[in-house]
Design a protein around this motif. Structure first.
Motif, PDB file in Angstrom:
ATOM      1  N   ARG A   7       0.791  -1.228   0.000  1.00  0.00           N
ATOM      2  CA  ARG A   7       0.000   0.000   0.000  1.00  0.00           C
ATOM      3  C   ARG A   7       0.827   1.284   0.000  1.00  0.00           C
ATOM      4  O   ARG A   7       0.466   2.237  -0.708  1.00  0.00           O
ATOM      5  CB  ARG A   7      -0.974   0.010   1.156  1.00  0.00           C
ATOM      6  CG  ARG A   7      -1.904   1.213   1.112  1.00  0.00           C
ATOM      7  CD  ARG A   7      -2.961   1.082   2.161  1.00  0.00           C
ATOM      8  NE  ARG A   7      -3.670   2.325   2.282  1.00  0.00           N
ATOM      9  CZ  ARG A   7      -3.992   2.887   3.425  1.00  0.00           C
ATOM     10  NH1 ARG A   7      -3.701   2.302   4.550  1.00  0.00           N
ATOM     11  NH2 ARG A   7      -4.644   4.024   3.457  1.00  0.00           N
ATOM     12  N   ASN A  10       0.266   4.152  -2.693  1.00  0.00           N
ATOM     13  CA  ASN A  10      -0.003   5.537  -2.290  1.00  0.00           C
ATOM     14  C   ASN A  10       0.912   6.510  -3.016  1.00  0.00           C
ATOM     15  O   ASN A  10       0.466   7.538  -3.527  1.00  0.00           O
ATOM     16  CB  ASN A  10       0.182   5.702  -0.785  1.00  0.00           C
ATOM     17  CG  ASN A  10      -0.860   4.980   0.016  1.00  0.00           C
ATOM     18  OD1 ASN A  10      -1.902   4.605  -0.496  1.00  0.00           O
ATOM     19  ND2 ASN A  10      -0.574   4.773   1.283  1.00  0.00           N
ATOM     20  N   SER A  12      -0.069   6.567  -6.856  1.00  0.00           N
ATOM     21  CA  SER A  12      -1.363   7.131  -7.242  1.00  0.00           C
ATOM     22  C   SER A  12      -1.626   8.514  -6.658  1.00  0.00           C
ATOM     23  O   SER A  12      -2.279   9.326  -7.295  1.00  0.00           O
ATOM     24  CB  SER A  12      -2.488   6.184  -6.844  1.00  0.00           C
ATOM     25  OG  SER A  12      -2.504   6.003  -5.457  1.00  0.00           O
ATOM     26  N   LEU A  13      -1.149   8.780  -5.456  1.00  0.00           N
ATOM     27  CA  LEU A  13      -1.451  10.049  -4.803  1.00  0.00           C
ATOM     28  C   LEU A  13      -0.294  11.037  -4.833  1.00  0.00           C
ATOM     29  O   LEU A  13      -0.447  12.187  -4.435  1.00  0.00           O
ATOM     30  CB  LEU A  13      -1.882   9.803  -3.354  1.00  0.00           C
ATOM     31  CG  LEU A  13      -3.087   8.884  -3.176  1.00  0.00           C
ATOM     32  CD1 LEU A  13      -3.331   8.627  -1.710  1.00  0.00           C
ATOM     33  CD2 LEU A  13      -4.305   9.457  -3.837  1.00  0.00           C
ATOM     34  N   TYR A  15       1.607  12.268  -0.256  1.00  0.00           N
ATOM     35  CA  TYR A  15       0.410  11.618   0.283  1.00  0.00           C
ATOM     36  C   TYR A  15       0.421  11.609   1.804  1.00  0.00           C
ATOM     37  O   TYR A  15      -0.620  11.502   2.434  1.00  0.00           O
ATOM     38  CB  TYR A  15       0.269  10.194  -0.249  1.00  0.00           C
ATOM     39  CG  TYR A  15       1.176   9.180   0.394  1.00  0.00           C
ATOM     40  CD1 TYR A  15       0.761   8.461   1.509  1.00  0.00           C
ATOM     41  CD2 TYR A  15       2.451   8.936  -0.095  1.00  0.00           C
ATOM     42  CE1 TYR A  15       1.585   7.533   2.106  1.00  0.00           C
ATOM     43  CE2 TYR A  15       3.272   8.014   0.492  1.00  0.00           C
ATOM     44  CZ  TYR A  15       2.841   7.320   1.595  1.00  0.00           C
ATOM     45  OH  TYR A  15       3.663   6.402   2.185  1.00  0.00           O
ATOM     46  N   PRO A  73      -7.320   8.472   2.227  1.00  0.00           N
ATOM     47  CA  PRO A  73      -7.379   8.623   0.775  1.00  0.00           C
ATOM     48  C   PRO A  73      -8.553   9.472   0.288  1.00  0.00           C
ATOM     49  O   PRO A  73      -8.596   9.864  -0.866  1.00  0.00           O
ATOM     50  CB  PRO A  73      -7.506   7.182   0.263  1.00  0.00           C
ATOM     51  CG  PRO A  73      -7.980   6.400   1.409  1.00  0.00           C
ATOM     52  CD  PRO A  73      -7.502   7.087   2.638  1.00  0.00           C
ATOM     53  N   ASN A 130      -6.958  10.866  -8.745  1.00  0.00           N
ATOM     54  CA  ASN A 130      -6.011  10.157  -7.882  1.00  0.00           C
ATOM     55  C   ASN A 130      -6.727   9.151  -6.991  1.00  0.00           C
ATOM     56  O   ASN A 130      -6.211   8.062  -6.739  1.00  0.00           O
ATOM     57  CB  ASN A 130      -5.226  11.142  -7.026  1.00  0.00           C
ATOM     58  CG  ASN A 130      -4.288  11.985  -7.844  1.00  0.00           C
ATOM     59  OD1 ASN A 130      -4.214  11.863  -9.060  1.00  0.00           O
ATOM     60  ND2 ASN A 130      -3.562  12.864  -7.184  1.00  0.00           N
ATOM     61  N   ARG A 131      -7.902   9.505  -6.516  1.00  0.00           N
ATOM     62  CA  ARG A 131      -8.684   8.565  -5.704  1.00  0.00           C
ATOM     63  C   ARG A 131      -9.099   7.350  -6.520  1.00  0.00           C
ATOM     64  O   ARG A 131      -9.047   6.219  -6.040  1.00  0.00           O
ATOM     65  CB  ARG A 131      -9.939   9.250  -5.159  1.00  0.00           C
ATOM     66  CG  ARG A 131      -9.655  10.297  -4.137  1.00  0.00           C
ATOM     67  CD  ARG A 131     -10.935  10.951  -3.685  1.00  0.00           C
ATOM     68  NE  ARG A 131     -10.626  12.133  -2.909  1.00  0.00           N
ATOM     69  CZ  ARG A 131     -11.511  13.003  -2.515  1.00  0.00           C
ATOM     70  NH1 ARG A 131     -12.787  12.828  -2.803  1.00  0.00           N
ATOM     71  NH2 ARG A 131     -11.148  14.050  -1.808  1.00  0.00           N
ATOM     72  N   TYR A 152      -6.063   5.183  -7.109  1.00  0.00           N
ATOM     73  CA  TYR A 152      -5.731   4.505  -5.849  1.00  0.00           C
ATOM     74  C   TYR A 152      -6.647   3.298  -5.624  1.00  0.00           C
ATOM     75  O   TYR A 152      -6.176   2.186  -5.370  1.00  0.00           O
ATOM     76  CB  TYR A 152      -5.846   5.515  -4.696  1.00  0.00           C
ATOM     77  CG  TYR A 152      -5.811   4.916  -3.328  1.00  0.00           C
ATOM     78  CD1 TYR A 152      -4.613   4.510  -2.765  1.00  0.00           C
ATOM     79  CD2 TYR A 152      -6.974   4.764  -2.579  1.00  0.00           C
ATOM     80  CE1 TYR A 152      -4.582   3.955  -1.497  1.00  0.00           C
ATOM     81  CE2 TYR A 152      -6.950   4.221  -1.323  1.00  0.00           C
ATOM     82  CZ  TYR A 152      -5.750   3.822  -0.782  1.00  0.00           C
ATOM     83  OH  TYR A 152      -5.722   3.272   0.464  1.00  0.00           O
TER      84      TYR A 152
END
Length: 168
Positions: free
Chosen positions: A85, A89, A92-93, A97, A103, A112-113, A116
């Motif tokens: 994870r 993170n 994607s974020l 982050y 999230p 981005n959400r 994720y």
């Protein structure tokens, strides 16, 4: 923080209950089953200890394996998602982050959400189906189930999260 983990436990038990009683009985087109119990992994906070999150992932998968009578595939996939994870993170974020607590905090773009959630669901489904079949002869079945179940799970999970999200 003392109130957080009992709430996570209750949420996980509720999601496993829903998964086993309702969502495991859904066979859309004869093979598509959503895995909504991973909502507990998706909405887990970023600012908590990673080791505790891996334990939460293991317990979630273990309860699913015990109650669903599977051979450890849920445990393996949940622990792997929990372990990877932080990489998901960052990818994607973005590198910042850690500035957010969850999230679904304000300031995180919807794209981005979505990325994720999609990465966590795809990774979970790929490992779950690979471990369930565990044979190279079934690679096309594994890929078909992974893609179909990921899309179906993504639609259900995003609908549930949008339904119960709080607007500020």
């Amino acid at each position: 923080m003392n109130q957080y983990y009992p709430r996570v436990f209750l949420l996980s038990c509720f999601l496993i209950f829903l998964q086993l009683l309702i969502f495991d009985r859904i066979n859309l087109f004869g093979f598509m089953n959503p895995s909504i119990y991973i909502i507990a992994l998706i909405i887990h906070r970023f600012d908590l200890n990673q080791f505790n999150f891996i334990i939460v992932g293991f317990l979630l998968g273990f309860l699913m394996d015990i109650l669903g009578q599977s051979a450890g595939s849920h445990s393996f996939s949940c622990v792997t998602v929990s372990f990877l994870r932080p990489l998901i993170n960052k990818f994607s974020l973005g590198p910042n982050y850690e500035d957010f607590s969850s999230p679904f905090s304000n300031g995180i773009l919807i794209s981005n959400r979505i990325l994720y959630c999609l990465l966590i669901i795809l990774l979970h489904e790929l490992i779950l189906n690979s471990f369930s079949y565990f044979n190279w002869k079934h690679i096309f079945t594994i890929l078909k189930l992974t893609i179909a179940n990921s899309i179906f799970t993504f639609i259900i999970i995003m609908s549930i999260l949008n339904l119960f999200s709080t607007k500020e």
